[in-house]
Enzyme design. Structure first.
Site, PDB file in Angstrom:
ATOM      1  N   HIS A 122      28.650   0.866  21.209  1.00 46.20           N
ATOM      2  CA  HIS A 122      28.907   0.609  22.730  1.00 46.20           C
ATOM      3  C   HIS A 122      28.231  -0.673  23.330  1.00 46.20           C
ATOM      4  CE1 HIS A 122      31.150   4.453  22.608  1.00 46.20           C
ATOM      5  NE2 HIS A 122      30.070   4.865  22.405  1.00 46.20           N
ATOM      6  N   HIS A 132      34.258   1.263  15.952  1.00 53.37           N
ATOM      7  CA  HIS A 132      33.903   2.435  15.110  1.00 53.37           C
ATOM      8  C   HIS A 132      34.173   2.272  13.808  1.00 53.37           C
ATOM      9  CE1 HIS A 132      36.319   5.856  13.066  1.00 53.37           C
ATOM     10  NE2 HIS A 132      35.016   6.652  13.361  1.00 53.37           N
ATOM     11  N   THR A 135      33.385   6.397   7.007  1.00 53.25           N
ATOM     12  CA  THR A 135      34.044   6.580   5.569  1.00 53.25           C
ATOM     13  C   THR A 135      33.098   7.523   4.852  1.00 53.25           C
ATOM     14  OG1 THR A 135      32.691   4.776   4.619  1.00 53.25           O
ATOM     15  CG2 THR A 135      34.866   4.224   5.277  1.00 53.25           C
ATOM     16  N   ARG A 136      33.858   8.442   4.038  1.00 51.14           N
ATOM     17  CA  ARG A 136      33.150   9.594   3.667  1.00 51.14           C
ATOM     18  C   ARG A 136      33.949  10.140   2.149  1.00 51.14           C
ATOM     19  NH1 ARG A 136      36.184  10.535   7.911  1.00 51.14           N
ATOM     20  NH2 ARG A 136      38.112  11.864   7.720  1.00 51.14           N
ATOM     21  N   HIS A 166      42.538  -7.067  12.378  1.00 52.75           N
ATOM     22  CA  HIS A 166      43.565  -6.458  11.556  1.00 52.75           C
ATOM     23  C   HIS A 166      43.736  -7.548  10.401  1.00 52.75           C
ATOM     24  CE1 HIS A 166      45.088  -2.964  13.260  1.00 52.75           C
ATOM     25  NE2 HIS A 166      44.736  -3.436  14.730  1.00 52.75           N
TER      26      HIS A 166
END
Length: 296
Positions: A122, A132, A135-136, A166
């Site tokens: 922020h 934000h 990843t996991r 993008h």
């Protein structure tokens, strides 16, 4: 897949998320050190590290992580990046949520292991877009998968910033197949939509979940490239915008947008729901919330 090979893969995934955290922390502190962003007399912010632990229902250790938080800096009003590796038994609520998504075998054997990185920034300057990343890797005895993504959340939108963000994501995903960027972008557009407001929380990005192609090495390579894309996608935007002048009207727009961000994270975000339902450290789970927000 043998137990030994899966143990090695878990270790590699966990180590990668820690390595990515270190890269991001170094880059963000480097941004804080920039002379152009300290004209208002605010000293550079520095990350504070706090270990988080998770207790199993029987009182045993169920893993944990390391939360790095920067508050009140030149560029970042609040910034948090955490890595964790946790394990245990899925509670009834988490089991129901995963079964509803089609994850097999969680009712028969609800053990799990999960490792990942989660980041939210922020910025102080309303012209710098909030961002934000998550990843996991997730494992149960019946299945494994990768998930996560990244999205841009500007309070004041610039078409060229959105285009850059993008474009970098596409460049990093294209080696994994021409279908990956469009697929993950469409999923992000759907996932980061706030139904009760009838709008997206930002300008999109990429997202995927329950991703298992059957080839762990291939899928791990893609999740690493999503992580590698993050700094070149976002850092140039912050470097360009952090010294841009802003007024009270700009700040007001930022605070209102942060309210939308908080609503999404508390009502819809899968990671928030899972973290709280699985007994993870609440301060770490809610790290994503902004320091100040406004509703009108």
């Amino acid at each position: 897949m043998t137990a030994d090979s899966m143990a090695e893969q878990k270790a590699r995934a966990s180590a990668w998320f820690g390595e990515l955290r270190d890269r991001i922390v170094a880059a963000y502190e480097g941004l804080e050190d920039g002379d152009a962003y300290g004209a208002d007399g605010i000293p550079p912010g520095r990350f504070q590290f706090r270990e988080t632990r998770r207790s199993a229902p029987d009182g045993g250790d169920a893993g944990g992580g390391l939360m790095a938080t920067l508050k009140g800096g030149r560029v970042f009003e609040k910034m948090g990046v955490g890595v964790s590796t946790v394990h245990g038994v899925l509670g009834p609520e988490a089991q129901r949520a995963m079964a509803a998504r089609g994850v097999p075998g969680v009712a028969e054997d609800p053990r799990f292991w999960a490792s990942g990185i989660s980041l939210v920034a922020h910025p102080r300057n309303p012209h710098v877009p909030a961002v934000h990343l998550n990843t996991r890797m997730f494992w149960t005895p019946a299945a494994w998968w990768f998930g996560g993504g990244t999205d841009l959340n500007p309070a004041i939108e610039y078409e060229e910033d959105t285009g850059h963000f993008h474009a970098v994501l596409r460049t990093h995903l294209d080696p994994h197949g021409p279908e990956e960027y469009p697929r993950q972008k469409a999923w992000a557009d759907e996932y980061f939509f706030v139904p009760h407001r009838g709008r997206a929380r930002g300008v999109g990005g990429i997202f995927l979940d329950d991703h298992n192609s059957g080839d762990w090495e291939r899928d791990f390579s893609m999740i690493q490239d999503i992580g590698r894309a993050f700094l070149p996608a976002w850092l140039p935007l912050a470097e360009q915008r952090a010294a841009q002048p802003w007024g009270e009207g700009d700040k007001d727009r930022q605070l209102v947008h942060r309210g939308l961000y908080a609503e999404f994270n508390l009502v819809y975000d899968r990671g928030t729901k899972f973290g709280l339902a699985s007994g993870h450290d609440a301060e770490a789970v809610l790290m994503s919330l902004p320091p100040l927000a406004k509703w009108v």
